[in-house]
Design an enzyme around this catalytic site. Structure first.
Site, PDB file in Angstrom:
ATOM      1  N   LYS A  22      38.710  46.792  33.416  1.00  0.00           N
ATOM      2  CA  LYS A  22      38.219  45.639  34.200  1.00  0.00           C
ATOM      3  C   LYS A  22      38.051  46.006  35.682  1.00  0.00           C
ATOM      4  O   LYS A  22      37.034  45.693  36.296  1.00  0.00           O
ATOM      5  CB  LYS A  22      39.222  44.479  34.060  1.00  0.00           C
ATOM      6  CG  LYS A  22      39.037  43.361  35.052  1.00  0.00           C
ATOM      7  CD  LYS A  22      40.048  42.266  34.856  1.00  0.00           C
ATOM      8  CE  LYS A  22      41.328  42.436  35.621  1.00  0.00           C
ATOM      9  NZ  LYS A  22      41.263  42.190  37.085  1.00  0.00           N
ATOM     10  N   ASN A  23      39.056  46.675  36.225  1.00  0.00           N
ATOM     11  CA  ASN A  23      39.022  46.952  37.669  1.00  0.00           C
ATOM     12  C   ASN A  23      38.008  48.025  38.046  1.00  0.00           C
ATOM     13  O   ASN A  23      37.747  48.247  39.232  1.00  0.00           O
ATOM     14  CB  ASN A  23      40.417  47.347  38.169  1.00  0.00           C
ATOM     15  CG  ASN A  23      41.356  46.155  38.197  1.00  0.00           C
ATOM     16  OD1 ASN A  23      40.936  45.025  37.951  1.00  0.00           O
ATOM     17  ND2 ASN A  23      42.628  46.405  38.481  1.00  0.00           N
ATOM     18  N   CYS A 116      44.345  35.850  41.041  1.00  0.00           N
ATOM     19  CA  CYS A 116      45.755  35.571  40.729  1.00  0.00           C
ATOM     20  C   CYS A 116      46.531  35.210  41.989  1.00  0.00           C
ATOM     21  O   CYS A 116      46.330  35.801  43.047  1.00  0.00           O
ATOM     22  CB  CYS A 116      46.396  36.814  40.130  1.00  0.00           C
ATOM     23  SG  CYS A 116      46.344  36.865  38.356  1.00  0.00           S
ATOM     24  N   ARG A 121      47.082  37.958  49.923  1.00  0.00           N
ATOM     25  CA  ARG A 121      45.830  38.663  49.630  1.00  0.00           C
ATOM     26  C   ARG A 121      44.747  38.438  50.684  1.00  0.00           C
ATOM     27  O   ARG A 121      43.649  37.959  50.386  1.00  0.00           O
ATOM     28  CB  ARG A 121      45.321  38.314  48.232  1.00  0.00           C
ATOM     29  CG  ARG A 121      46.373  38.538  47.174  1.00  0.00           C
ATOM     30  CD  ARG A 121      45.810  38.533  45.786  1.00  0.00           C
ATOM     31  NE  ARG A 121      45.209  39.813  45.439  1.00  0.00           N
ATOM     32  CZ  ARG A 121      44.801  40.129  44.229  1.00  0.00           C
ATOM     33  NH1 ARG A 121      44.897  39.258  43.256  1.00  0.00           N
ATOM     34  NH2 ARG A 121      44.270  41.300  43.974  1.00  0.00           N
ATOM     35  N   ASP A 305      50.407  46.630  39.002  1.00  0.00           N
ATOM     36  CA  ASP A 305      49.949  45.872  37.832  1.00  0.00           C
ATOM     37  C   ASP A 305      50.815  46.131  36.597  1.00  0.00           C
ATOM     38  O   ASP A 305      50.686  45.416  35.601  1.00  0.00           O
ATOM     39  CB  ASP A 305      48.480  46.204  37.521  1.00  0.00           C
ATOM     40  CG  ASP A 305      47.538  45.588  38.541  1.00  0.00           C
ATOM     41  OD1 ASP A 305      47.998  44.788  39.371  1.00  0.00           O
ATOM     42  OD2 ASP A 305      46.333  45.915  38.510  1.00  0.00           O
ATOM     43  N   ARG A 397      42.071  37.013  31.245  1.00  0.00           N
ATOM     44  CA  ARG A 397      41.294  37.563  32.360  1.00  0.00           C
ATOM     45  C   ARG A 397      41.275  39.086  32.310  1.00  0.00           C
ATOM     46  O   ARG A 397      40.366  39.709  32.864  1.00  0.00           O
ATOM     47  CB  ARG A 397      41.892  37.126  33.708  1.00  0.00           C
ATOM     48  CG  ARG A 397      41.601  35.677  34.063  1.00  0.00           C
ATOM     49  CD  ARG A 397      42.031  35.380  35.492  1.00  0.00           C
ATOM     50  NE  ARG A 397      41.748  36.514  36.338  1.00  0.00           N
ATOM     51  CZ  ARG A 397      42.605  37.082  37.178  1.00  0.00           C
ATOM     52  NH1 ARG A 397      43.820  36.593  37.316  1.00  0.00           N
ATOM     53  NH2 ARG A 397      42.265  38.118  37.898  1.00  0.00           N
TER      54      ARG A 397
HETATM   55  C1  UD1 Z   1      43.132  45.882  43.253  1.00  0.00           C
HETATM   56  C2  UD1 Z   1      43.185  45.543  41.783  1.00  0.00           C
HETATM   57  C3  UD1 Z   1      44.506  44.860  41.430  1.00  0.00           C
HETATM   58  C4  UD1 Z   1      45.678  45.704  41.906  1.00  0.00           C
HETATM   59  C5  UD1 Z   1      45.532  46.084  43.370  1.00  0.00           C
HETATM   60  C6  UD1 Z   1      46.594  47.049  43.842  1.00  0.00           C
HETATM   61  C7  UD1 Z   1      40.860  45.162  41.276  1.00  0.00           C
HETATM   62  C8  UD1 Z   1      39.827  44.184  40.831  1.00  0.00           C
HETATM   63  N1  UD1 Z   1      42.092  44.664  41.471  1.00  0.00           N
HETATM   64  O1  UD1 Z   1      43.209  44.638  43.976  1.00  0.00           O
HETATM   65  O2  UD1 Z   1      44.554  44.692  40.016  1.00  0.00           O
HETATM   66  O3  UD1 Z   1      46.874  44.970  41.725  1.00  0.00           O
HETATM   67  O4  UD1 Z   1      44.249  46.717  43.593  1.00  0.00           O
HETATM   68  O5  UD1 Z   1      46.587  48.208  43.067  1.00  0.00           O
HETATM   69  O6  UD1 Z   1      40.614  46.333  41.401  1.00  0.00           O
HETATM   70  N2  UD1 Z   1      45.468  43.745  51.754  1.00  0.00           N
HETATM   71  C9  UD1 Z   1      45.429  43.234  53.041  1.00  0.00           C
HETATM   72  N3  UD1 Z   1      44.199  43.089  53.624  1.00  0.00           N
HETATM   73  C10 UD1 Z   1      43.032  43.409  52.978  1.00  0.00           C
HETATM   74  C11 UD1 Z   1      43.097  43.931  51.665  1.00  0.00           C
HETATM   75  C12 UD1 Z   1      44.338  44.084  51.081  1.00  0.00           C
HETATM   76  O7  UD1 Z   1      46.457  42.933  53.647  1.00  0.00           O
HETATM   77  O8  UD1 Z   1      41.962  43.257  53.556  1.00  0.00           O
HETATM   78  C13 UD1 Z   1      46.789  43.870  51.106  1.00  0.00           C
HETATM   79  C14 UD1 Z   1      46.895  42.962  49.882  1.00  0.00           C
HETATM   80  O9  UD1 Z   1      47.280  41.659  50.238  1.00  0.00           O
HETATM   81  C15 UD1 Z   1      47.935  43.681  49.064  1.00  0.00           C
HETATM   82  C16 UD1 Z   1      47.635  45.159  49.359  1.00  0.00           C
HETATM   83  O10 UD1 Z   1      46.907  45.178  50.588  1.00  0.00           O
HETATM   84  O11 UD1 Z   1      49.215  43.350  49.532  1.00  0.00           O
HETATM   85  C17 UD1 Z   1      46.830  45.845  48.269  1.00  0.00           C
HETATM   86  O12 UD1 Z   1      45.595  45.199  48.109  1.00  0.00           O
HETATM   87  P1  UD1 Z   1      44.292  45.946  47.563  1.00  0.00           P
HETATM   88  O13 UD1 Z   1      44.579  47.389  47.372  1.00  0.00           O
HETATM   89  O14 UD1 Z   1      43.149  45.559  48.426  1.00  0.00           O
HETATM   90  O15 UD1 Z   1      44.136  45.261  46.135  1.00  0.00           O
HETATM   91  P2  UD1 Z   1      42.859  44.576  45.521  1.00  0.00           P
HETATM   92  O16 UD1 Z   1      41.656  45.420  45.768  1.00  0.00           O
HETATM   93  O17 UD1 Z   1      42.815  43.150  45.889  1.00  0.00           O
END
Ligand code: UD1
Length: 416
Positions: A22-23, A116, A121, A305, A397
């Site tokens: 999915k990711n 979620c 986030r 995850d 999901r």
């Molecule tokens: C992706 C995955 C999710 C996984 C996560 C971490 C997808 C669709 N989802 O989510 O399943 O749990 O990576 O491996 O690929 N953060 C900030 N600011 C930002 C972006 C992120 O503070 O602009 C923080 C987030 O709140 C979180 C951490 O960084 O605490 C990691 O987030 P990120 O690596 O961006 O995860 P996702 O891409 O949302």
């Protein structure tokens, strides 16, 4: 509303064809917006998140047809650069569309993404990078308005290796003339998949899988046919299921190196593991020892995850396990449900201390998020008696036909 009903105690035997990731697929679908030619993505699972992404692509003006495990996408006639709140609130990955929409149309209006409820986030890293690329951004009334008419390639240093921000920048710069570089990029295998896909479309992206990625923008991307990678989180979940239930399973279609942080822990404490090519054989040991320390980390560390599934395993492992969640600040909602099943867990801040019990007992529990829901399924498979899980839509999901996969392995599980 569907529920899963599980009578625990059966051992698991057999083979699982691991679904597409999915990711990986969600950013690949976003990448398809960058060309006016037809794109075919293979190994696409039937998941709520994939359908929610399709709805957004349709609203932008793309044609999309998903049948069996193929998505045919044609973005020849994009008619909108807006992602409305009603669509974005269902899917955090809607934010990936910011990059390609800006790349293609040079403007975007995107609602803040949903997904979620596992923490704040924020998307500040995405927006900071785009601002450094000279994109004008105004945040107003729950929407992000972007003007990329003067977008320019640049050297970016991420404050944190965010997966989504890394993917968004790659997507925004794939067709931007000049070289964009990302330092402290996320290293997840799904980013390598995105790079490989874009390069089959005529893109020029290098370095994915390392903290330094270079994107040399090309004038145009063309159509492509591409098979997405296997889902390492789904594979890891079924590996943990085998460890919890006993038995022997083979996972087909996922690279062992993608879940090495899990497999090395399981092989020390609860399973014998062999892998040949993309097949991973898992035989549960008769005794399960607790994993003393687990900390979630960006890849190649232990994935956040799999934190909920591994906690489920620790609830029935011999000894005490200390787990620290470093990625998301609110990712222990499954714990209070596991307590209803007789688990012994204490949470303080970002740390959970789990003392293993002999067996869990069946109970009525509520799935609160995607991976937490999967952890409850695992707990139900082990528990004495019947477990009834509600809010199954969270699990749907990310896991395709979870009850069918587990039933084929011998579990007593049904959807009602
Ligand atoms: C992706 C995955 C999710 C996984 C996560 C971490 C997808 C669709 N989802 O989510 O399943 O749990 O990576 O491996 O690929 N953060 C900030 N600011 C930002 C972006 C992120 O503070 O602009 C923080 C987030 O709140 C979180 C951490 O960084 O605490 C990691 O987030 P990120 O690596 O961006 O995860 P996702 O891409 O949302």
């Amino acid at each position: 509303m569907a529920k899963l009903v599980i009578n625990g105690g059966n051992r698991l035997y057999g083979c699982v064809e691991v679904q597409g990731a999915k990711n990986a697929i969600l950013p690949l679908m976003a990448a398809a917006m960058l060309t006016d030619e037809k794109v075919v993505i293979k190994n696409v699972p039937n998941l709520i998140d994939v359908h929610n992404m399709s709805k957004i692509l349709l609203a932008l003006g793309a044609d999309i047809d998903i049948s069996s495990d193929r998505a045919l996408i044609s973005a020849a006639n994009l008619k909108s650069s807006e992602i409305a709140h009603i669509l974005a609130k269902e899917l955090r990955s809607s934010i990936f569309l910011l990059g390609p929409v800006l790349g293609r149309l040079k403007q975007a209006k995107v609602a803040y993404p949903g997904g979620c409820d596992i923490g704040l986030r924020p998307i500040d890293i995405h927006l900071k990078a785009l601002r450094e690329m000279n994109v004008k951004i105004v945040e107003r009334s729950g929407y992000i308005y972007c003007d990329a008419s003067k977008m320019t390639p640049t050297e970016l240093m991420l404050d944190y290796p965010s997966v989504g921000a890394t993917e968004n920048i790659i997507l925004a710069s794939a067709t931007l003339k000049g070289k964009t570089t990302i330092m402290n990029a996320a290293r997840e295998p799904e980013i390598v998949d995105l790079q490989n896909f874009l390069n089959t479309m005529g893109g020029n992206v290098k370095g994915a899988g390392t903290p330094f990625i270079e994107i040399e923008g090309v004038e145009r991307l063309h159509g492509s046919e591409y098979r997405a990678m296997g889902d390492r989180i789904v594979a890891g979940t079924y590996a943990i299921a085998a460890a919890m239930c006993g038995g022997e399973i083979v996972l087909k279609g996922c690279k062992a190196e993608h879940i090495q942080s899990l497999l090395s822990k399981l092989s020390k404490t609860s399973c014998n593991i062999k892998h040949i090519g993309d097949n991973i054989e898992i035989a549960a040991k008769t005794k399960r020892e607790a994993i003393e320390y687990i900390e979630t980390q960006p890849y190649p560390g232990f994935p956040t995850d799999l934190q909920a599934p591994i906690i489920a395993l620790q609830t029935i492992s011999h000894g005490v396990s200390v787990i620290t969640e470093n990625i998301f600040e609110n990712r222990y909602k499954h714990v209070c449900e596991l307590l209803k099943m007789g688990a012994n867990i204490r949470v303080k801040g970002r740390t959970a201390i789990v003392r293993g019990v002999e067996r869990l007992s069946g109970a009525e529990v509520i799935s609160q998020d995607l991976r937490g829901g999967a952890a409850l399924v695992l707990a139900g498979l082990n528990a004495i008696g019947t477990t009834i899980i509600s809010n199954v839509h969270h699990i749907d999901r990310g896991y395709e036909d979870i009850e069918k996969v587990l039933k084929r392995l011998g579990a007593d599980i049904r959807r009602v």
